[in-house]
Scaffold this active site. Structure first.
Site, PDB file in Angstrom:
ATOM      1  N   THR A 261      27.925  27.746  66.501  1.00 46.02           N
ATOM      2  CA  THR A 261      26.947  27.031  67.308  1.00 46.02           C
ATOM      3  C   THR A 261      25.560  27.200  66.713  1.00 46.02           C
ATOM      4  O   THR A 261      25.263  28.213  66.071  1.00 46.02           O
ATOM      5  CB  THR A 261      26.854  27.574  68.745  1.00 46.02           C
ATOM      6  OG1 THR A 261      26.406  28.932  68.705  1.00 46.02           O
ATOM      7  CG2 THR A 261      28.148  27.454  69.494  1.00 46.02           C
ATOM      8  N   ASP A 262      24.712  26.206  66.944  1.00 50.42           N
ATOM      9  CA  ASP A 262      23.296  26.513  66.862  1.00 50.42           C
ATOM     10  C   ASP A 262      23.012  27.469  68.016  1.00 50.42           C
ATOM     11  O   ASP A 262      23.766  27.521  68.998  1.00 50.42           O
ATOM     12  CB  ASP A 262      22.449  25.248  66.958  1.00 50.42           C
ATOM     13  CG  ASP A 262      21.098  25.408  66.277  1.00 50.42           C
ATOM     14  OD1 ASP A 262      20.631  26.563  66.156  1.00 50.42           O
ATOM     15  OD2 ASP A 262      20.499  24.402  65.895  1.00 50.42           O
ATOM     16  N   TRP A 263      21.941  28.241  67.916  1.00 51.86           N
ATOM     17  CA  TRP A 263      21.695  29.321  68.878  1.00 51.86           C
ATOM     18  C   TRP A 263      21.407  28.722  70.266  1.00 51.86           C
ATOM     19  O   TRP A 263      20.388  28.073  70.473  1.00 51.86           O
ATOM     20  CB  TRP A 263      20.558  30.188  68.393  1.00 51.86           C
ATOM     21  CG  TRP A 263      20.984  31.338  67.532  1.00 51.86           C
ATOM     22  CD1 TRP A 263      20.606  32.646  67.690  1.00 51.86           C
ATOM     23  CD2 TRP A 263      21.851  31.332  66.384  1.00 51.86           C
ATOM     24  NE1 TRP A 263      21.192  33.435  66.718  1.00 51.86           N
ATOM     25  CE2 TRP A 263      21.964  32.666  65.909  1.00 51.86           C
ATOM     26  CE3 TRP A 263      22.571  30.347  65.712  1.00 51.86           C
ATOM     27  CZ2 TRP A 263      22.732  33.027  64.807  1.00 51.86           C
ATOM     28  CZ3 TRP A 263      23.347  30.696  64.609  1.00 51.86           C
ATOM     29  CH2 TRP A 263      23.421  32.019  64.176  1.00 51.86           C
ATOM     30  N   GLY A 264      22.343  28.938  71.178  1.00 49.52           N
ATOM     31  CA  GLY A 264      22.232  28.345  72.499  1.00 49.52           C
ATOM     32  C   GLY A 264      22.916  26.996  72.602  1.00 49.52           C
ATOM     33  O   GLY A 264      22.713  26.278  73.584  1.00 49.52           O
ATOM     34  N   GLY A 265      23.759  26.653  71.636  1.00 45.57           N
ATOM     35  CA  GLY A 265      24.372  25.330  71.594  1.00 45.57           C
ATOM     36  C   GLY A 265      25.680  25.197  72.337  1.00 45.57           C
ATOM     37  O   GLY A 265      26.233  24.102  72.416  1.00 45.57           O
TER      38      GLY A 265
END
Length: 736
Positions: A261-265
């Protein structure tokens, strides 16, 4: 600090009922055999622990088995400074300063695959030294609008150019045992509302424009990891999107690596379990600044996933597939005992950065100051007793700000440093404008009295100078080239247009150097005789800029994206707000496949500066192009040869570009599309033959009915030139 693997030799003794040396520790065995052996030894909790973060940039290994943790780092153009374990603050280490390499728009402007390999290798070596296993880059999202705050991290508007350049970058990095993590998959083409905007587009646009560079990264670059995007695509978040991840990436392309994931995705446990996500990072934050009270066991792929697995709501096979991929990545990186040690901020890395900068800088304009007069560039030292350098960007640390691309450099040569190194005491400096502190989510207001005072000082000094070189453009502040939001205006900020016109009014000997990752509006362009696109060039940027301005290096950069005259000339801005930035919920890509020069060509809207444009201090003459045949069989090829001669008095490099157009098609197609290029070096008077090979794949479009690529028989035209608008010769041919 970082993991160590010295204990692996002792692991076998603590593992009952297995061979004296477990297969997963034996690097002479096939990778898949090792993966299956390790998987069979793991508990449910150990498997789940591998699927989510255990720190801001760390993911768990299997301590009981001696499988080390996996360490990642932001790294679009350098290894980011150390971040605290559990918040976004910097750790304030004293040994994490690195080389800042040119931003990826600059790399794309070189049109040089060898430099892309050198770039990836150098960052890989710095990541090794910093004990990183996965570098979160490169980015290959398509330049759709010049307002996108993160365009500087990507490789331009053309899928072919990005595809050609991303592959050697990956290979250069991964030969060091450091994984590239190509991002942001997919359709993260703006920062505004990036966390939830739902992109709607045609299958043709998806496959012809926005996916080819990702596909090349997988099928040609064998990339080991891919980062999902924040946005939604057709109703599902990209980080757990069935179409993008399961159907296209893993099934159609055969990707065997890890989707991060992108961070928080991540947003949903069941979708994350079923739809292709492998490693969840940074959940319950904004991926940049915000924190959360949630613990790592609260992540979607942590305790909630375990409950679903134990209840049978999702099959255990989903977990085993994720862990196989994570083990594969770990064995190639963190657990690889044969990788080198790396190095950081070395003379070799500085040379790579400078070489890239030298070939990235684009000479946009170099007209005589007066009719029949001489050109300002390259700077003839003997003509000028005084040189005034103007601009905040002449001294600004352009590695600061920008979001996750922020870098802590060991050395930084500013443009002013570079000019003074060449011209000494001739160089005076005036700031000219003030840009404020680099901040992600706030814009510092500069009092008008300060704006006026700085401009007046610069104009007064310009009046007395023999030559003025203004280093302006954008920077890494919020609402500019910066993560988390987009630009709000197409023009230059900080009253730079007024500064440029005021200086030009008192001194026509003006060179404007734009340092940016984006196109800008230029209402002042006709009044300025020399304009240079200088990008963000990193640690050695001042050297490269001085090299090109002085003529020590002949500029050879070519634009990787178009410069529209005005924002409305860009396809993404031609259909109202629903096309960009959307209505805050949905965005419809009504520009479809007509992105960048495809739009300008097809709609007959001339850009200010075209895709592929870049001048030289010498001149290149193209001879007559000759084709090996007039007809192309479905299983055959046509060779097109064109001689190119340096007819000037300086050695230089030219990028010869091949475009192909379908003269008559059953579907809408662009006038032409880039299908090949070659960068050649020529001495004065030297001629080289450039040969392009065309086959049926170069003629195909994505057929939405067939859901496959298709070429229709008929007439085509090969266009060969120095840019998308500077076409020197055409070759018609027919597909039988």
């Amino acid at each position: 600090m970082k993991h160590t693997i010295f204990a692996m030799a002792c692991v076998a003794a603590s593992l009952p009922a297995f061979a004296s040396q477990p297969a997963y520790l034996n690097e002479s065995l096939p990778l898949e055999e090792r993966v299956e052996d390790a998987l069979a030894r793991m508990t449910l909790d150990e498997k789940i622990a591998m699927c989510h973060a255990e720190g801001k940039f760390a993911a768990a290994g299997v301590p009981r088995l001696g499988i080390p943790d996996l360490w990642t780092s932001d790294g679009p153009h350098g290894v980011r400074a150390e971040i605290n374990w559990n918040d976004w603050g910097y750790a304030n280490h004293t040994n994490d300063s690195i080389t800042a390499f040119p931003a990826l728009t600059a790399l794309a402007a070189t049109w040089n695959p060898q430099l892309s390999f050198d770039y990836g290798n150098a960052i890989g070596e710095e990541a090794l030294y910093r004990e990183k296993d996965v570098m979160l880059g490169p980015g290959v999202n398509i330049y759709r609008t010049p307002l996108n705050g993160r365009n500087f991290e990507y490789m331009g508007e053309d899928p072919y150019l990005a595809s050609v350049l991303v592959v050697p970058y990956i290979k250069g990095m991964q030969q060091n045992g450091v994984a590239a993590c190509v991002k942001h998959y997919a359709l993260n083409n703006q920062e505004k509302w990036r966390g939830h905007i739902d992109v709607e587009l045609s299958d043709r646009a998806l496959h012809e424009i926005y996916l080819p560079a990702f596909k090349a990264a997988v099928t040609e670059g064998d990339v080991w990891s891919i980062m999902g995007a924040y946005n939604k695509v057709r109703g599902q978040h990209a980080c757990h999107n069935e179409l993008l991840l399961n159907d296209i990436l893993k099934k159609d392309w055969g990707f065997e690596g890890v989707v991060v994931t992108d961070w928080g995705g991540a947003h949903d446990t069941k979708e994350a379990a079923l739809y292709g996500l492998d490693l969840e990072m940074g959940s319950f934050t904004n991926g940049l600044t915000s924190e959360s009270d949630f613990g790592y066991n609260d992540y979607y792929l942590a305790d909630p996933y375990k409950k679903m697995l134990e209840s049978g709501e999702v099959p255990m096979s989903t977990l085993d597939d994720k862990v196989r991929r994570l083990l594969r990545l770990n064995f190639r990186t963190a657990m690889n005992r044969n990788k080198p040690f790396g190095s950081v901020a070395s003379p070799e890395h500085y040379a790579v950065a400078e070489n890239i900068g030298d070939e990235a800088i684009v000479l946009l304009k170099n007209a005589p100051v007066t009719k029949g007069g001489s050109r300002l560039l390259p700077i003839d030292d003997s003509k000028y007793g005084s040189i005034l350098v103007v601009g905040d960007n002449a001294v600004r640390m352009l590695n600061k700000g920008g979001g996750s691309s922020e870098l802590k450099v060991k050395d930084m040569v500013s443009p002013l440093d570079g000019m003074r190194a060449l011209y000494g005491d001739k160089v005076k400096f005036a700031q000219g404008y003030k840009a404020g502190k680099p901040m992600y989510n706030h814009v510092e207001e500069i009092p008008q009295t300060v704006v006026d005072s700085l401009r007046e000082e610069a104009v007064a000094m310009a009046r007395e100078a023999d030559l003025v070189v203004l280093f302006g453009g954008l920077n890494k502040n919020a609402e500019q080239d910066c993560e988390a939001d987009d630009r709000t205006i197409y023009g230059l900020p900080f009253s730079q247009p007024e500064l440029i016109e005021s200086i030009q009014a008192v001194n026509p000997n003006l060179v404007v150097v734009l340092l940016s990752g984006n196109a800008v509006e230029m209402p002042w362009e006709s009044k300025v005789p020399a304009i240079v696109e200088g990008w963000y060039l990193g640690s050695m940027g001042g050297n490269s800029l001085a090299n090109v301005l002085s003529g020590k290096v002949n500029p050879s950069g070519k634009l990787p994206f178009s410069f529209p005259v005005k924002l409305e000339d860009c396809g993404a801005h031609s259909f109202g707000e629903i096309c960009y930035p959307g209505d805050s919920i949905t965005e419809k890509y009504l520009d479809d496949i007509l992105v960048g020069y495809r739009w300008h060509d097809t709609k007959k809207i001339a850009p200010k500066y075209s895709f592929g444009h870049g001048l030289s201090y010498t001149d290149f003459r193209y001879g007559k192009a000759e084709a090996s045949a007039k007809e192309l069989a479905a299983d055959g090829e046509i060779l097109i040869n064109v001689p190119v001669t340096n007819v000037g008095d300086r050695k230089g490099k030219e990028t010869v570009q091949l475009y192909i157009g379908d003269d008559k098609s059953s579907v809408m197609r662009p006038v032409k599309e880039l299908k090949g290029f070659e960068k050649i070096a020529l001495a004065p008077g030297e001629t080289k033959n450039v040969t392009f090979t065309i086959d049926i794949d170069d003629l195909k479009f994505y057929d939405e009915t067939l859901k496959d690529w298709k070429a229709e028989p008929g007439r085509f035209t090969a266009y060969i030139g120095s840019s998308s608008t500077d076409i020197r010769c055409k070759v018609p041919f027919t597909l039988k």
